[in-house]
Design an enzyme around this catalytic site. Structure first.
Site, mmCIF file in Angstrom:
data_model
loop_
_atom_site.group_PDB
_atom_site.id
_atom_site.type_symbol
_atom_site.label_atom_id
_atom_site.label_comp_id
_atom_site.label_asym_id
_atom_site.label_seq_id
_atom_site.Cartn_x
_atom_site.Cartn_y
_atom_site.Cartn_z
ATOM 1 N N ASP A 132 -41.790 24.778 -47.793
ATOM 2 C CA ASP A 132 -43.131 25.366 -47.776
ATOM 3 C C ASP A 132 -43.181 26.451 -46.698
ATOM 4 O OD1 ASP A 132 -46.136 24.891 -48.702
ATOM 5 O OD2 ASP A 132 -46.140 25.222 -46.529
ATOM 6 N N ILE A 133 -43.739 27.616 -47.050
ATOM 7 C CA ILE A 133 -43.872 28.702 -46.080
ATOM 8 C C ILE A 133 -45.011 28.365 -45.119
ATOM 9 C CG2 ILE A 133 -44.303 31.177 -45.766
ATOM 10 C CD1 ILE A 133 -43.237 31.616 -48.593
ATOM 11 N N GLU A 148 -46.820 28.853 -52.322
ATOM 12 C CA GLU A 148 -45.747 29.153 -51.365
ATOM 13 C C GLU A 148 -44.730 28.022 -51.278
ATOM 14 O OE1 GLU A 148 -49.279 27.541 -48.915
ATOM 15 O OE2 GLU A 148 -48.906 28.584 -50.800
#
Length: 384
Positions: free
Chosen positions: A252-253, A295
């Site tokens: 996950d960003i 994301e």
């Protein structure tokens, strides 16, 4: 024409005439038998080729089509070598087929060239389609077309594959018989065969491309969730048979909303594309990367245990955090990711495959949550 037996002939003359008639009758019978044999042989050949045409027309996948061509055509045509050369200027066909699981090591007869000029055909006249090239086998010229031949080839036919007057490839035929393919040989039959193969190739490749598009995320070019879900089920089943480990990463960003708020959606899109590229750079060709939405990305590492997958995850994290991202407007942004890593549960073989798949992704997601809670920009491996 036989001479009539004269009524005034002597017995010797009449006997000679009868002998001559019997000989001519035998010759006619032998010629008729030969013609009948040739007719039956040609009918048998035509029947086998019609069956071959129906088989390749019915092929629904790329490996099924080329496998049928390479397996069946040498038999029905009595050839010692059959290969295909396809024009693939940007390696699009090769890359997509490999992503769809085609193992080209099983098809050494499948060749790719980067432009029509590499096929060696010359147009018959201004604007006319190229003609087949028939003649003696020359190793210096034709050897590259028949890389896996284990017999001495003596004649070849290189037949252009055309679609709407566009050269898409070449059907390459070879024989150990020097008289099989000569410049004087009529080419209508092999041109007809090549036209059917060209149609089948174009249709199958188009269908495979559409399949690939349906399994790919349009923004980043990596797989989508639908593909990863399907691939995970296939890999778990294969892992059970072959006794190897599968590991999942959930990526996950960090603070992605802040990226969008600061640099706009165009900047956010560029970050997503670059994150996908950096992840992919650390993976093997056998691994699978997919965007799960927003994301979030998921990686399947095939034949990798938790320890080795954690090392790869750390490389991914560092590759993203250690180098700034160039965004539109000549600005840069610092980006980091959090990663959760999990391997197949110990009781995997005792549970249904779909349950195991859900557990694997859920455990990686839980490890990702711990990485987020622990401060982000870190890797956490699930225990147990």
């Amino acid at each position: 024409m036989s001479q009539p037996i004269s009524s005034g002939s002597g017995p010797a003359s009449q006997a000679a005439a009868i002998t001559r008639l019997e000989a001519e009758n035998q010759a006619l019978r032998a010629h008729l038998a030969y013609l009948t044999e040739q007719l039956e042989r040609n009918h048998d050949i035509m029947g086998r080729h019609q069956a071959f045409d129906l088989e390749i027309v019915g092929a629904s996948t790329f490996p099924e089509l080329i496998g049928t061509i390479f397996r069946t055509l040498p038999v029905v045509s009595g050839l010692d070598g059959v290969t295909l050369s396809l024009v693939d200027e940007g390696d699009d066909i090769l890359v997509v087929m490999e992503k769809l699981g085609v193992d080209f090591s099983a098809f050494p007869q499948m060749l790719f060239v980067h432009g029509p000029g590499e096929l060696g055909f010359m147009p018959a006249a201004e604007g006319a389609p190229p003609l087949p090239l028939l003649g003696p086998f020359d190793a210096a010229v034709h050897g590259v077309r028949f890389p896996a031949s284990d017999v001495v080839l003596r004649s070849v036919a290189l037949v252009p594959l055309l679609r709407n007057r566009r050269l898409i490839g070449s059907l390459n035929l070879a024989s150990s018989d020097a008289a099989r393919f000569t410049p004087a040989l009529g080419t209508d039959f092999i041109k007809h065969m090549a036209s059917i193969i060209a149609i089948c190739l174009e249709n199958v490749i188009s269908n495979e491309m559409l399949k690939y598009i349906g399994l790919t995320d349009a923004l980043t070019g990596v797989y989508n969730r639908r593909y990863i879900d399907r691939r995970l089920l296939e890999e778990i089943a294969r892992a059970r048979r072959q006794q190897y480990c599968i590991t999942c990463m959930y990526i996950d960003i960090d603070h992605f909303k802040r990226v969008n708020d600061t640099h706009g959606h165009q900047g956010g899109d560029e970050v997503l594309r670059e994150v996908a590229a950096r992840i992919r750079h650390e993976l093997r060709r056998s691994d699978a990367l997919g965007r799960f939405g927003g994301e979030e990305f998921v990686v399947l590492l095939i034949d990798a245990d938790l320890a080795s997958a954690t090392v790869v995850a750390e490389r991914i994290r560092a590759s993203i955090a250690d180098a700034p991202f160039d965004l539109p407007g000549a600005v840069q942004a610092s980006v980091s990711v959090s990663i959760g890593v999990a391997s197949l549960p110990s009781q995997a073989n005792a549970l249904p495959i779909d349950v195991v798949a859900q557990q694997l992704v859920a455990h990686a997601d839980q490890a990702l949550y711990q990485a987020k809670a622990g401060g982000r920009n870190r890797v956490v491996s699930a225990v147990g």
